[in-house]
Design an enzyme around this catalytic site. Structure first.
Site, PDB file in Angstrom:
ATOM      1  N   LYS A   1       0.741  -1.133  -0.107  1.00 17.88           N
ATOM      2  CA  LYS A   1      -0.065  -0.099  -0.104  1.00 17.88           C
ATOM      3  C   LYS A   1       0.899   1.187  -0.062  1.00 17.88           C
ATOM      4  O   LYS A   1       1.779   1.551   0.871  1.00 17.88           O
ATOM      5  CB  LYS A   1      -0.911   0.076   1.103  1.00 17.88           C
ATOM      6  CG  LYS A   1      -1.818   1.217   1.393  1.00 17.88           C
ATOM      7  CD  LYS A   1      -2.868   1.149   2.217  1.00 17.88           C
ATOM      8  CE  LYS A   1      -3.475   2.550   2.486  1.00 17.88           C
ATOM      9  NZ  LYS A   1      -4.671   2.328   3.496  1.00 17.88           N
TER      10      LYS A   1
ATOM     11  N   ARG B   1     -11.038  10.155   1.208  1.00 15.96           N
ATOM     12  CA  ARG B   1     -11.011  10.440   2.675  1.00 15.96           C
ATOM     13  C   ARG B   1     -12.062  11.543   2.586  1.00 15.96           C
ATOM     14  O   ARG B   1     -12.679  11.739   3.777  1.00 15.96           O
ATOM     15  CB  ARG B   1      -9.570  11.339   2.700  1.00 15.96           C
ATOM     16  CG  ARG B   1      -8.656  10.365   2.929  1.00 15.96           C
ATOM     17  CD  ARG B   1      -7.138  11.030   3.090  1.00 15.96           C
ATOM     18  NE  ARG B   1      -6.081   9.843   2.824  1.00 15.96           N
ATOM     19  CZ  ARG B   1      -4.846  10.039   2.396  1.00 15.96           C
ATOM     20  NH1 ARG B   1      -4.345  11.324   2.270  1.00 15.96           N
ATOM     21  NH2 ARG B   1      -4.008   8.885   2.640  1.00 15.96           N
TER      22      ARG B   1
ATOM     23  N   LYS C   1       0.805  10.507   5.420  1.00 22.07           N
ATOM     24  CA  LYS C   1       1.042   9.192   5.776  1.00 22.07           C
ATOM     25  C   LYS C   1       2.254   8.371   5.534  1.00 22.07           C
ATOM     26  O   LYS C   1       2.331   7.158   5.267  1.00 22.07           O
ATOM     27  CB  LYS C   1      -0.297   8.265   5.572  1.00 22.07           C
ATOM     28  CG  LYS C   1      -1.556   8.701   5.984  1.00 22.07           C
ATOM     29  CD  LYS C   1      -2.752   7.921   5.768  1.00 22.07           C
ATOM     30  CE  LYS C   1      -4.099   8.265   6.212  1.00 22.07           C
ATOM     31  NZ  LYS C   1      -4.983   7.271   6.199  1.00 22.07           N
TER      32      LYS C   1
ATOM     33  N   LYS D   1      -2.287  -1.462  -3.691  1.00 26.51           N
ATOM     34  CA  LYS D   1      -2.917  -0.374  -3.799  1.00 26.51           C
ATOM     35  C   LYS D   1      -2.199   0.918  -3.658  1.00 26.51           C
ATOM     36  O   LYS D   1      -1.143   0.924  -3.258  1.00 26.51           O
ATOM     37  CB  LYS D   1      -3.770  -0.372  -2.489  1.00 26.51           C
ATOM     38  CG  LYS D   1      -4.786   0.566  -2.234  1.00 26.51           C
ATOM     39  CD  LYS D   1      -5.335   0.756  -0.803  1.00 26.51           C
ATOM     40  CE  LYS D   1      -6.144   2.006  -0.756  1.00 26.51           C
ATOM     41  NZ  LYS D   1      -6.670   2.275   0.707  1.00 26.51           N
TER      42      LYS D   1
ATOM     43  N   SER E   1     -10.158   5.411  -5.215  1.00 21.94           N
ATOM     44  CA  SER E   1     -11.168   6.558  -5.394  1.00 21.94           C
ATOM     45  C   SER E   1     -10.829   7.625  -6.258  1.00 21.94           C
ATOM     46  O   SER E   1     -11.568   7.996  -7.071  1.00 21.94           O
ATOM     47  CB  SER E   1     -11.569   7.201  -4.078  1.00 21.94           C
ATOM     48  OG  SER E   1     -10.172   7.758  -3.169  1.00 21.94           O
TER      49      SER E   1
ATOM     50  N   TYR F   1     -15.288   0.753  -7.301  1.00 23.54           N
ATOM     51  CA  TYR F   1     -16.428   1.398  -6.882  1.00 23.54           C
ATOM     52  C   TYR F   1     -17.488   1.270  -8.108  1.00 23.54           C
ATOM     53  O   TYR F   1     -18.639   1.390  -8.289  1.00 23.54           O
ATOM     54  CB  TYR F   1     -16.346   2.836  -6.840  1.00 23.54           C
ATOM     55  CG  TYR F   1     -15.231   2.854  -5.643  1.00 23.54           C
ATOM     56  CD1 TYR F   1     -15.850   2.892  -4.072  1.00 23.54           C
ATOM     57  CD2 TYR F   1     -14.147   3.255  -5.725  1.00 23.54           C
ATOM     58  CE1 TYR F   1     -15.154   3.197  -3.265  1.00 23.54           C
ATOM     59  CE2 TYR F   1     -13.216   3.375  -4.611  1.00 23.54           C
ATOM     60  CZ  TYR F   1     -13.673   3.339  -2.980  1.00 23.54           C
ATOM     61  OH  TYR F   1     -13.036   3.539  -1.979  1.00 23.54           O
TER      62      TYR F   1
HETATM   63  C1  PBG Z   1      -7.975   3.768   5.346  1.00 19.03           C
HETATM   64  C2  PBG Z   1      -8.080   3.544   3.989  1.00 19.03           C
HETATM   65  C3  PBG Z   1      -7.768   4.376   3.016  1.00 19.03           C
HETATM   66  C4  PBG Z   1      -8.234   3.731   1.686  1.00 19.03           C
HETATM   67  C5  PBG Z   1      -8.740   2.356   1.990  1.00 19.03           C
HETATM   68  N1  PBG Z   1      -8.568   2.410   3.540  1.00 19.03           N
HETATM   69  C6  PBG Z   1      -7.360   5.576   2.786  1.00 19.03           C
HETATM   70  C7  PBG Z   1      -5.662   6.200   3.304  1.00 19.03           C
HETATM   71  O1  PBG Z   1      -5.266   5.314   3.399  1.00 19.03           O
HETATM   72  O2  PBG Z   1      -5.409   7.239   3.439  1.00 19.03           O
HETATM   73  C8  PBG Z   1      -8.268   4.510   0.259  1.00 19.03           C
HETATM   74  C9  PBG Z   1      -9.257   3.921  -0.681  1.00 19.03           C
HETATM   75  C10 PBG Z   1      -9.539   4.556  -1.742  1.00 19.03           C
HETATM   76  O3  PBG Z   1      -8.814   5.631  -2.039  1.00 19.03           O
HETATM   77  O4  PBG Z   1     -10.518   4.505  -2.411  1.00 19.03           O
HETATM   78  N2  PBG Z   1      -6.654   3.488   5.763  1.00 19.03           N
END
Ligand code: PBG
Length: 330
Positions: free
Chosen positions: A200, A210, A223, A254, A280, A319
């Protein structure tokens, strides 16, 4: 030897008709490859649009149950639940994360009580419950690893207790998979699977998510001390190796499309169930271009799914899942 008076290889031969193209197609897309992410919120009878993700809504628990039923009817094997939390649920100790009655756990129970045959996946990270929007505890500006892992284990156990089939740790703390697996075994949840968000990346493609979970305003800083630097490949593989050795059943890469090289690398090296999250921002980009008439949204959507499969994905969180299912079933 003289060159023949024709191209030595006519690769176009097998492209000539739909029948031949169908015959030689190497990867197929199927509804069975889909996991549908859903946002749950307070209230009843509510489907509230997410501004940055046209076509995506936040649903109250009753509407989540309806969506789970829709998934089952469409043949989508799994849904994934994310909570949109109210300000009051966001605290420094993140206690709401492991409340048996938090939004996610209520949604899981409601789907189970309705007897709907769909696999339920969860997200394990503190960000929806954290006052500062981070996936882990913060002290003096630093993300605390081991304290966070202990909280994540409590969170995961509550989800398993509620009836989740797939736990999805998305937090990127070290040691969370091993700790979670040990706790699940100790508590008798031997059949609960773990899909680790293994590779990730610290990505700008999560922006609309978010917004969808109400964390954009909350997040202080970035992050980057826990999610992977987008320039790194070996580190993504090391994370997958580590998570598998600690007891993950499935691994995820991801974001999705910009990281298909990682999907292929993970699949080739570990030969385990491999997933990608079409996040997203990827969804929003396609929707935005389609809304302007600049691309054919349906065709691009299907082509992305095919690309995920070609890269080695066994399944994709997207989605587009219900729309894809309808297009594939049509
Ligand atoms: C939370 C999380 C995130 C996503 C899935 N779980 C956001 C992040 O890590 O800030 C992102 C999913 C998306 O963008 O569709 N830890």
């Amino acid at each position: 030897m003289t060159r023949p008076p024709y191209p030595a290889t006519r690769l176009r031969r097998t492209r000539a008709t739909p029948a031949l193209r169908n015959l030689v197609r190497e990867t197929e897309v199927s509804v069975n490859d889909l996991i549908w992410p859903l946002f749950v919120r307070q209230g009843e009878g509510i489907e509230e649009p997410v501004a940055s993700m046209p076509g995506v809504v936040r649903r109250s628990v009753d509407k989540i149950v309806a969506a789970a039923r829709e998934a089952a009817d469409l043949g989508i094997p799994a849904i994934c639940i994310f909570p949109y939390t109210e300000q009051a649920d966001r605290t420094e100790d993140c206690a709401e994360a492991w409340s048996p009655d938090n939004l996610s756990n209520r949604a899981i129970r409601a789907i189970r009580d309705a007897g709907i045959e769909v696999a339920i996946m969860t997200d394990i990270a503190l960000d929806p419950y954290n006052i500062n929007g981070h996936d882990g505890y913060v002290r003096d500006g630093e993300i605390l690893n081991d304290e966070t892992v202990a909280a994540l284990v409590r969170m995961g156990l509550a989800q398993a207790e509620a009836g989740a089939d797939i736990l999805g740790p998305s937090d990127m703390m070290d040691g969370r998979i091993g700790a979670l697996r040990a706790a699940l075994e100790a508590e008798g949840h031997t059949k609960v699977t773990i899909m680790s968000y293994a590779a990730k990346y610290a990505s700008a493609f999560y922006g609309p998510f978010r917004d969808a979970v109400g964390a954009s305003g909350a997040l202080t800083g970035d992050k980057k001390t826990y999610q992977i630097d987008p320039g790194n490949r070996a580190e993504g593989l090391a994370c997958a190796a580590r998570d598998l050795s600690e007891g993950a059943d499935m691994v995820m890469v991801k974001p999705g499309l910009p990281y298909l090289d990682m999907v292929r690398a993970v699949k080739d090296r570990f030969d385990v169930p491999t997933f990608a999250y079409q996040v997203s921002g990827e969804y929003a980009m396609i929707e935005a271009a389609a809304a302007h008439g600049w691309i054919d949204g349906d065709k691009v959507m299907l082509e992305t799914l095919q690309s995920f499969r070609r890269a080695g994905c066994d399944g994709v969180l997207t989605y587009f899942a219900p729309r894809l299912a309808r297009a594939i079933n049509a």
